[in-house]
Write a protein that holds these residues in place. Structure first.
Motif, PDB file in Angstrom:
ATOM      1  N   PHE A   6     -79.165  88.232 123.975  1.00 28.21           N
ATOM      2  CA  PHE A   6     -78.673  89.058 122.876  1.00 28.21           C
ATOM      3  C   PHE A   6     -79.789  89.829 122.174  1.00 28.21           C
ATOM      4  O   PHE A   6     -79.555  90.470 121.153  1.00 28.21           O
ATOM      5  CB  PHE A   6     -77.934  88.190 121.851  1.00 28.21           C
ATOM      6  N   SER A   7     -81.001  89.799 122.708  1.00 31.31           N
ATOM      7  CA  SER A   7     -82.137  90.424 122.026  1.00 31.31           C
ATOM      8  C   SER A   7     -81.988  91.934 121.859  1.00 31.31           C
ATOM      9  O   SER A   7     -82.536  92.506 120.924  1.00 31.31           O
ATOM     10  CB  SER A   7     -83.444  90.107 122.756  1.00 31.31           C
ATOM     11  N   ARG A   8     -81.237  92.573 122.729  1.00 35.82           N
ATOM     12  CA  ARG A   8     -81.044  94.030 122.616  1.00 35.82           C
ATOM     13  C   ARG A   8     -79.598  94.389 122.295  1.00 35.82           C
ATOM     14  O   ARG A   8     -79.215  95.560 122.367  1.00 35.82           O
ATOM     15  CB  ARG A   8     -81.458  94.712 123.907  1.00 35.82           C
ATOM     16  N   ALA A   9     -78.830  93.397 121.924  1.00 35.69           N
ATOM     17  CA  ALA A   9     -77.407  93.625 121.642  1.00 35.69           C
ATOM     18  C   ALA A   9     -77.224  94.433 120.352  1.00 35.69           C
ATOM     19  O   ALA A   9     -78.057  94.381 119.447  1.00 35.69           O
ATOM     20  CB  ALA A   9     -76.681  92.291 121.518  1.00 35.69           C
ATOM     21  N   GLN A  10     -76.121  95.141 120.293  1.00 32.22           N
ATOM     22  CA  GLN A  10     -75.742  95.903 119.110  1.00 32.22           C
ATOM     23  C   GLN A  10     -74.882  94.988 118.231  1.00 32.22           C
ATOM     24  O   GLN A  10     -73.703  94.796 118.490  1.00 32.22           O
ATOM     25  CB  GLN A  10     -74.940  97.147 119.537  1.00 32.22           C
ATOM     26  N   TRP A  11     -75.479  94.390 117.225  1.00 38.45           N
ATOM     27  CA  TRP A  11     -74.758  93.473 116.345  1.00 38.45           C
ATOM     28  C   TRP A  11     -73.927  94.279 115.350  1.00 38.45           C
ATOM     29  O   TRP A  11     -74.376  95.288 114.818  1.00 38.45           O
ATOM     30  CB  TRP A  11     -75.727  92.560 115.606  1.00 38.45           C
ATOM     31  N   ARG A  12     -72.715  93.798 115.110  1.00 37.75           N
ATOM     32  CA  ARG A  12     -71.794  94.476 114.192  1.00 37.75           C
ATOM     33  C   ARG A  12     -71.231  93.472 113.202  1.00 37.75           C
ATOM     34  O   ARG A  12     -70.999  92.323 113.550  1.00 37.75           O
ATOM     35  CB  ARG A  12     -70.637  95.095 114.962  1.00 37.75           C
ATOM     36  N   SER A  14     -68.252  93.188 109.846  1.00 37.74           N
ATOM     37  CA  SER A  14     -67.073  93.812 109.273  1.00 37.74           C
ATOM     38  C   SER A  14     -67.429  94.647 108.050  1.00 37.74           C
ATOM     39  O   SER A  14     -68.292  94.268 107.250  1.00 37.74           O
ATOM     40  CB  SER A  14     -66.060  92.735 108.866  1.00 37.74           C
ATOM     41  N   THR A  15     -66.726  95.743 107.891  1.00 36.12           N
ATOM     42  CA  THR A  15     -66.886  96.548 106.673  1.00 36.12           C
ATOM     43  C   THR A  15     -66.287  95.825 105.473  1.00 36.12           C
ATOM     44  O   THR A  15     -66.507  96.227 104.340  1.00 36.12           O
ATOM     45  CB  THR A  15     -66.215  97.926 106.829  1.00 36.12           C
ATOM     46  N   PHE A  16     -65.564  94.735 105.712  1.00 39.45           N
ATOM     47  CA  PHE A  16     -65.001  93.929 104.633  1.00 39.45           C
ATOM     48  C   PHE A  16     -66.000  92.883 104.134  1.00 39.45           C
ATOM     49  O   PHE A  16     -65.730  92.165 103.183  1.00 39.45           O
ATOM     50  CB  PHE A  16     -63.713  93.231 105.088  1.00 39.45           C
ATOM     51  N   SER A  17     -67.153  92.780 104.771  1.00 34.05           N
ATOM     52  CA  SER A  17     -68.159  91.808 104.366  1.00 34.05           C
ATOM     53  C   SER A  17     -68.724  92.169 103.000  1.00 34.05           C
ATOM     54  O   SER A  17     -68.943  93.334 102.698  1.00 34.05           O
ATOM     55  CB  SER A  17     -69.312  91.780 105.377  1.00 34.05           C
ATOM     56  N   ALA A  18     -68.975  91.134 102.188  1.00 29.56           N
ATOM     57  CA  ALA A  18     -69.558  91.349 100.861  1.00 29.56           C
ATOM     58  C   ALA A  18     -70.130  90.041 100.339  1.00 29.56           C
ATOM     59  O   ALA A  18     -69.730  88.961 100.762  1.00 29.56           O
ATOM     60  CB  ALA A  18     -68.502  91.883  99.898  1.00 29.56           C
ATOM     61  N   ASP A  19     -71.070  90.145  99.431  1.00 29.64           N
ATOM     62  CA  ASP A  19     -71.630  88.986  98.728  1.00 29.64           C
ATOM     63  C   ASP A  19     -72.142  87.904  99.669  1.00 29.64           C
ATOM     64  O   ASP A  19     -71.981  86.713  99.406  1.00 29.64           O
ATOM     65  CB  ASP A  19     -70.590  88.392  97.755  1.00 29.64           C
ATOM     66  N   GLY A  20     -72.749  88.284 100.769  1.00 30.85           N
ATOM     67  CA  GLY A  20     -73.332  87.316 101.694  1.00 30.85           C
ATOM     68  C   GLY A  20     -72.327  86.553 102.532  1.00 30.85           C
ATOM     69  O   GLY A  20     -72.697  85.636 103.253  1.00 30.85           O
ATOM     70  N   ALA A  21     -71.055  86.913 102.434  1.00 36.22           N
ATOM     71  CA  ALA A  21     -70.010  86.217 103.199  1.00 36.22           C
ATOM     72  C   ALA A  21     -69.691  87.002 104.457  1.00 36.22           C
ATOM     73  O   ALA A  21     -68.630  87.584 104.585  1.00 36.22           O
ATOM     74  CB  ALA A  21     -68.763  86.036 102.341  1.00 36.22           C
ATOM     75  N   CYS A  22     -70.632  87.033 105.380  1.00 33.38           N
ATOM     76  CA  CYS A  22     -70.374  87.836 106.571  1.00 33.38           C
ATOM     77  C   CYS A  22     -71.002  87.210 107.810  1.00 33.38           C
ATOM     78  O   CYS A  22     -71.989  86.499 107.734  1.00 33.38           O
ATOM     79  CB  CYS A  22     -70.871  89.263 106.389  1.00 33.38           C
ATOM     80  N   VAL A  23     -70.384  87.506 108.904  1.00 40.66           N
ATOM     81  CA  VAL A  23     -70.907  87.134 110.207  1.00 40.66           C
ATOM     82  C   VAL A  23     -71.006  88.411 111.035  1.00 40.66           C
ATOM     83  O   VAL A  23     -70.379  89.422 110.721  1.00 40.66           O
ATOM     84  CB  VAL A  23     -70.009  86.104 110.932  1.00 40.66           C
ATOM     85  N   GLU A  24     -71.794  88.355 112.074  1.00 36.72           N
ATOM     86  CA  GLU A  24     -71.959  89.494 112.972  1.00 36.72           C
ATOM     87  C   GLU A  24     -71.523  89.079 114.362  1.00 36.72           C
ATOM     88  O   GLU A  24     -71.642  87.910 114.738  1.00 36.72           O
ATOM     89  CB  GLU A  24     -73.425  89.922 113.029  1.00 36.72           C
ATOM     90  N   VAL A  25     -71.047  90.041 115.131  1.00 37.69           N
ATOM     91  CA  VAL A  25     -70.681  89.800 116.517  1.00 37.69           C
ATOM     92  C   VAL A  25     -71.365  90.822 117.412  1.00 37.69           C
ATOM     93  O   VAL A  25     -71.673  91.936 116.975  1.00 37.69           O
ATOM     94  CB  VAL A  25     -69.146  89.836 116.745  1.00 37.69           C
ATOM     95  N   ALA A  26     -71.630  90.428 118.637  1.00 40.00           N
ATOM     96  CA  ALA A  26     -72.249  91.336 119.609  1.00 40.00           C
ATOM     97  C   ALA A  26     -71.761  90.962 121.002  1.00 40.00           C
ATOM     98  O   ALA A  26     -71.308  89.846 121.248  1.00 40.00           O
ATOM     99  CB  ALA A  26     -73.768  91.241 119.542  1.00 40.00           C
ATOM    100  N   TYR A  27     -71.892  91.914 121.913  1.00 41.70           N
ATOM    101  CA  TYR A  27     -71.509  91.725 123.311  1.00 41.70           C
ATOM    102  C   TYR A  27     -72.762  91.853 124.178  1.00 41.70           C
ATOM    103  O   TYR A  27     -73.540  92.808 124.023  1.00 41.70           O
ATOM    104  CB  TYR A  27     -70.486  92.781 123.709  1.00 41.70           C
ATOM    105  N   ALA A  28     -72.957  90.892 125.072  1.00 44.85           N
ATOM    106  CA  ALA A  28     -74.083  90.952 126.008  1.00 44.85           C
ATOM    107  C   ALA A  28     -73.729  90.176 127.267  1.00 44.85           C
ATOM    108  O   ALA A  28     -73.283  89.027 127.188  1.00 44.85           O
ATOM    109  CB  ALA A  28     -75.344  90.364 125.376  1.00 44.85           C
ATOM    110  N   GLU A  29     -73.897  90.801 128.400  1.00 43.98           N
ATOM    111  CA  GLU A  29     -73.767  90.146 129.696  1.00 43.98           C
ATOM    112  C   GLU A  29     -72.451  89.380 129.858  1.00 43.98           C
ATOM    113  O   GLU A  29     -72.412  88.251 130.325  1.00 43.98           O
ATOM    114  CB  GLU A  29     -74.959  89.213 129.923  1.00 43.98           C
ATOM    115  N   GLY A  30     -71.351  89.989 129.411  1.00 46.04           N
ATOM    116  CA  GLY A  30     -70.042  89.372 129.572  1.00 46.04           C
ATOM    117  C   GLY A  30     -69.710  88.312 128.545  1.00 46.04           C
ATOM    118  O   GLY A  30     -68.731  87.591 128.703  1.00 46.04           O
ATOM    119  N   ALA A  31     -70.516  88.206 127.502  1.00 50.83           N
ATOM    120  CA  ALA A  31     -70.290  87.191 126.480  1.00 50.83           C
ATOM    121  C   ALA A  31     -70.289  87.824 125.091  1.00 50.83           C
ATOM    122  O   ALA A  31     -70.889  88.864 124.867  1.00 50.83           O
ATOM    123  CB  ALA A  31     -71.368  86.123 126.546  1.00 50.83           C
ATOM    124  N   ILE A  32     -69.604  87.157 124.176  1.00 49.02           N
ATOM    125  CA  ILE A  32     -69.571  87.588 122.786  1.00 49.02           C
ATOM    126  C   ILE A  32     -70.359  86.565 121.987  1.00 49.02           C
ATOM    127  O   ILE A  32     -70.130  85.356 122.096  1.00 49.02           O
ATOM    128  CB  ILE A  32     -68.119  87.679 122.246  1.00 49.02           C
TER     129      ILE A  32
END
Length: 72
Positions: A6-12, A14-32
């Motif tokens: 995941f070192s070169r993955a495009q992490w995303r 949610s635009t609904f994230s706020a106040d430190g309550a957020c997670v990120e997701v990315a796609y790499a090599e067939g995995a999320i």
């Protein structure tokens, strides 16, 4: 499944994230990958294959992971 790079993955997050309550997701090599944004890339990454991720999203869309459902 081998550990995806995941070192070169495009992490995303949610635009609904706020106040430190957020997670990120990315796609790499067939995995999320899912990680805690507050860790700034230094924390662990939970890894799911495409079928697992699709099943999770269907559950989210069906409301199966709402707080009241999880605490019932």
């Amino acid at each position: 499944m081998k550990d995806p790079d995941f070192s070169r993955a495009q992490w995303r997050k949610s635009t609904f994230s706020a106040d430190g309550a957020c997670v990120e997701v990315a796609y790499a090599e067939g995995a999320i990958g899912v990680r805690d944004t507050k860790q700034d890339g230094a924390g662990p990454i939970l890894v799911f294959d495409e079928r697992e991720w699709a099943a999770f999203l269907r559950g989210v869309q069906a409301g199966q992971f709402e707080i009241d459902e999880l605490t019932a």
